[in-house]
Scaffold this motif. Structure first.
Motif, mmCIF file in Angstrom:
data_model
loop_
_atom_site.group_PDB
_atom_site.id
_atom_site.type_symbol
_atom_site.label_atom_id
_atom_site.label_comp_id
_atom_site.label_asym_id
_atom_site.label_seq_id
_atom_site.Cartn_x
_atom_site.Cartn_y
_atom_site.Cartn_z
ATOM 1 N N GLY A 71 2.166 3.142 -3.191
ATOM 2 C CA GLY A 71 1.850 1.727 -3.045
ATOM 3 C C GLY A 71 2.274 0.914 -4.254
ATOM 4 N N ARG A 110 4.659 -0.622 2.657
ATOM 5 C CA ARG A 110 4.149 0.678 2.211
ATOM 6 C C ARG A 110 5.274 1.473 1.576
ATOM 7 N NH1 ARG A 110 0.208 3.006 6.860
ATOM 8 N NH2 ARG A 110 -0.469 4.341 5.158
ATOM 9 N N GLY A 127 0.801 -1.208 0.000
ATOM 10 C CA GLY A 127 0.000 0.000 0.000
ATOM 11 C C GLY A 127 0.836 1.261 0.000
ATOM 12 N N CYS A 128 0.149 2.362 -0.047
ATOM 13 C CA CYS A 128 0.753 3.685 -0.113
ATOM 14 C C CYS A 128 1.113 4.202 1.276
ATOM 15 C CB CYS A 128 -0.233 4.641 -0.781
ATOM 16 S SG CYS A 128 0.425 6.301 -1.068
#
Length: 171
Positions: free
Chosen positions: A62, A58, A35-36
């Protein structure tokens, strides 16, 4: 109070009331979410998960970069060493989101080309401005990596306005 003092104080509260000594190194759902960095999109929170259910990687946007793939390969070896092979029965979920900050630098070839380890001419294929296309691109990159064979890979986009995820690529 500075941030470090606040974090230490909160850690003391966590250690006294919430630590779960029964958690294992292997995530309970045998899943990794990529993910971001964006704090609006904490995978454990937006996916309604409990501590220990997933592992999370992360980074900016992402995105699946060569570095991300190397991290996943290393995690597979760590899992093998811990006798819980990161292979069949495991999932990797790519989680992108709307209104991602990486869109604001999509014209910065000087930053993005090294990040993705591609020449500037290859950046349009990275779909930096389109989270759905970027998820499809990143899932394809993971599925093409032979060192990750046997792992189910899928992709979601989280909407920062509605709070809902949409499946872009099914496992």
């Amino acid at each position: 109070m500075n941030v470090l003092d606040l974090l230490i104080r909160r850690n003391r509260r966590f250690a006294g009331t919430r630590i779960d000594r029964d958690l294992r190194m292997r995530p309970g759902l045998s899943a990794i979410v990529i993910g971001c960095f964006d704090p609006r999109v904490d995978p454990a929170i937006v996916l309604g998960l409990e501590p220990g259910e997933i592992g999370v990687l992360r980074n900016v946007g992402g995105r699946v970069t060569p570095h991300t793939i190397e991290e996943l390969v290393m995690l597979r070896e760590v899992a093998r060493a811990a006798e819980s092979d990161l292979g069949p029965g495991w999932d990797i979920v790519v989680l992108h989101h709307t209104d991602c900050g990486i869109r604001k630098i999509r014209d910065r070839d000087d930053l993005l080309a090294p990040y993705f380890a591609v020449p500037a001419e290859g950046l349009p294929g990275k779909a930096v401005g389109d989270p759905r296309a970027a998820v499809a691109e990143d899932v394809a990159a993971l599925r093409a990596e032979p060192r990750l064979a046997g792992i189910r890979i899928s992709g979601l986009v989280y909407d920062v306005i509605t709070g809902l995820v949409d499946t872009v690529v099914a496992p």
